[in-house]
Motif scaffolding. Structure first.
Motif, PDB file in Angstrom:
ATOM      1  N   GLU A   1      -1.039   9.289   2.639  1.00  0.00           N
ATOM      2  CA  GLU A   1      -0.234   8.283   1.536  1.00  0.00           C
ATOM      3  C   GLU A   1       0.470   7.462   2.421  1.00  0.00           C
ATOM      4  OE1 GLU A   1      -1.058   7.783  -1.742  1.00  0.00           O
ATOM      5  OE2 GLU A   1      -2.734   8.945  -0.865  1.00  0.00           O
ATOM      6  N   THR A   2       1.190   7.744   3.608  1.00  0.00           N
ATOM      7  CA  THR A   2       1.953   7.113   4.574  1.00  0.00           C
ATOM      8  C   THR A   2       1.514   7.581   6.039  1.00  0.00           C
ATOM      9  OG1 THR A   2       3.559   8.848   4.609  1.00  0.00           O
ATOM     10  CG2 THR A   2       3.907   7.214   2.802  1.00  0.00           C
TER      11      THR A   2
ATOM     12  N   SER B   1      -2.031   5.628   7.409  1.00  0.00           N
ATOM     13  CA  SER B   1      -1.948   5.783   5.892  1.00  0.00           C
ATOM     14  C   SER B   1      -3.423   5.298   5.536  1.00  0.00           C
ATOM     15  CB  SER B   1      -0.990   4.669   5.406  1.00  0.00           C
ATOM     16  OG  SER B   1      -1.095   4.591   3.972  1.00  0.00           O
TER      17      SER B   1
ATOM     18  N   GLY C   1       4.607  16.690   1.851  1.00  0.00           N
ATOM     19  CA  GLY C   1       5.504  16.261   2.799  1.00  0.00           C
ATOM     20  C   GLY C   1       5.968  16.963   4.136  1.00  0.00           C
TER      21      GLY C   1
ATOM     22  N   THR D   1      -4.535  17.233  -8.098  1.00  0.00           N
ATOM     23  CA  THR D   1      -3.816  16.659  -7.026  1.00  0.00           C
ATOM     24  C   THR D   1      -2.381  17.300  -6.748  1.00  0.00           C
ATOM     25  OG1 THR D   1      -2.692  15.132  -8.521  1.00  0.00           O
ATOM     26  CG2 THR D   1      -4.728  14.600  -7.633  1.00  0.00           C
ATOM     27  N   GLU D   2      -1.987  17.059  -5.532  1.00  0.00           N
ATOM     28  CA  GLU D   2      -0.643  17.787  -5.037  1.00  0.00           C
ATOM     29  C   GLU D   2      -0.321  16.833  -3.930  1.00  0.00           C
ATOM     30  OE1 GLU D   2       0.811  22.019  -3.404  1.00  0.00           O
ATOM     31  OE2 GLU D   2      -1.283  21.647  -3.120  1.00  0.00           O
ATOM     32  N   GLU D   3       1.115  16.422  -3.890  1.00  0.00           N
ATOM     33  CA  GLU D   3       1.656  15.908  -2.859  1.00  0.00           C
ATOM     34  C   GLU D   3       2.440  16.814  -2.009  1.00  0.00           C
ATOM     35  OE1 GLU D   3       4.924  12.313  -2.488  1.00  0.00           O
ATOM     36  OE2 GLU D   3       3.244  11.949  -3.682  1.00  0.00           O
TER      37      GLU D   3
ATOM     38  N   CYS E   1      -1.130  22.085   5.408  1.00  0.00           N
ATOM     39  CA  CYS E   1      -2.220  21.941   4.741  1.00  0.00           C
ATOM     40  C   CYS E   1      -3.664  22.354   5.503  1.00  0.00           C
ATOM     41  CB  CYS E   1      -2.527  20.458   4.125  1.00  0.00           C
ATOM     42  SG  CYS E   1      -2.459  19.212   5.394  1.00  0.00           S
TER      43      CYS E   1
ATOM     44  N   ARG F   1       3.657  11.593   4.076  1.00  0.00           N
ATOM     45  CA  ARG F   1       3.188  12.235   2.852  1.00  0.00           C
ATOM     46  C   ARG F   1       1.730  12.354   2.551  1.00  0.00           C
ATOM     47  NH1 ARG F   1       7.442  14.475   0.887  1.00  0.00           N
ATOM     48  NH2 ARG F   1       6.044  14.678  -1.125  1.00  0.00           N
ATOM     49  N   VAL F   2       1.299  13.517   2.400  1.00  0.00           N
ATOM     50  CA  VAL F   2      -0.458  13.603   2.167  1.00  0.00           C
ATOM     51  C   VAL F   2      -0.559  13.853   0.760  1.00  0.00           C
ATOM     52  CG1 VAL F   2      -2.096  15.277   2.731  1.00  0.00           C
ATOM     53  CG2 VAL F   2      -0.595  14.675   4.340  1.00  0.00           C
ATOM     54  N   GLN F   3      -1.650  13.216   0.123  1.00  0.00           N
ATOM     55  CA  GLN F   3      -2.089  13.492  -1.200  1.00  0.00           C
ATOM     56  C   GLN F   3      -3.376  14.526  -0.979  1.00  0.00           C
ATOM     57  OE1 GLN F   3      -0.637  12.192  -3.799  1.00  0.00           O
ATOM     58  NE2 GLN F   3      -2.043  13.509  -5.318  1.00  0.00           N
ATOM     59  N   ARG F   4      -3.206  15.870  -1.711  1.00  0.00           N
ATOM     60  CA  ARG F   4      -4.216  16.816  -1.598  1.00  0.00           C
ATOM     61  C   ARG F   4      -4.927  16.721  -2.822  1.00  0.00           C
ATOM     62  NH1 ARG F   4      -4.606  22.314  -2.687  1.00  0.00           N
ATOM     63  NH2 ARG F   4      -5.950  23.331  -1.188  1.00  0.00           N
TER      64      ARG F   4
END
Length: 127
Positions: free
Chosen positions: A81-82, A20, A58, A54-56, A63, A41-44
């Motif tokens: 994010e995790t 994370s 999973g 931004t885009e989340e 990506c 989870r990835v924050q783009r």
């Protein structure tokens, strides 16, 4: 994606993990990898005029799509994010696979509907 294409990809995908808070890639860096998210989870984040988009993402999302169709550099930054489990495909291996499997681009594009892929896909990253 067809079983034939999955069987083609499987030997060249490698599994990686990320803690994370780490960044698998940053906007502007050379686009040399494509990622499929298995777990986490990835924050783009994409810097643009007027602010940051931004885009989340999973499990099952992709990506690093710049490797496929957007040119030589990543268009955004990806931040874990995790804790993540990712399947990674290097650009050079992708180029080799594209030569023998013309349906591969369309199949990978279908994994990420709504991405900014042009109608005609041409690898331009030179890797």
């Amino acid at each position: 994606m067809s079983w034939e294409l999955l069987a083609t990809l499987a030997p060249v995908l490698r599994r990686e993990t990320a803690a994370s808070g780490t960044t698998p890639y940053q906007q502007g860096e050379p686009a040399v990898r494509f990622y499929l998210i298995e777990k986490g989870r990835v924050q783009r984040l994409r810097a643009a005029e007027g602010g940051t988009q931004t885009e989340e993402l999973g499990p099952g999302d992709t990506c690093g799509d710049a490797v496929l169709w957007a040119g030589p550099t990543f268009r955004a930054t990806a931040r874990a994010e995790t804790p993540l489990a990712l399947w990674v495909l290097d650009a050079g291996e992708l180029d080799t696979l594209r030569e023998g499997h013309p349906a591969l681009d369309a199949a990978l594009r279908a994994c990420r509907p709504g991405s900014e892929a042009p109608a005609e896909v041409k690898p331009e990253h030179g890797v």
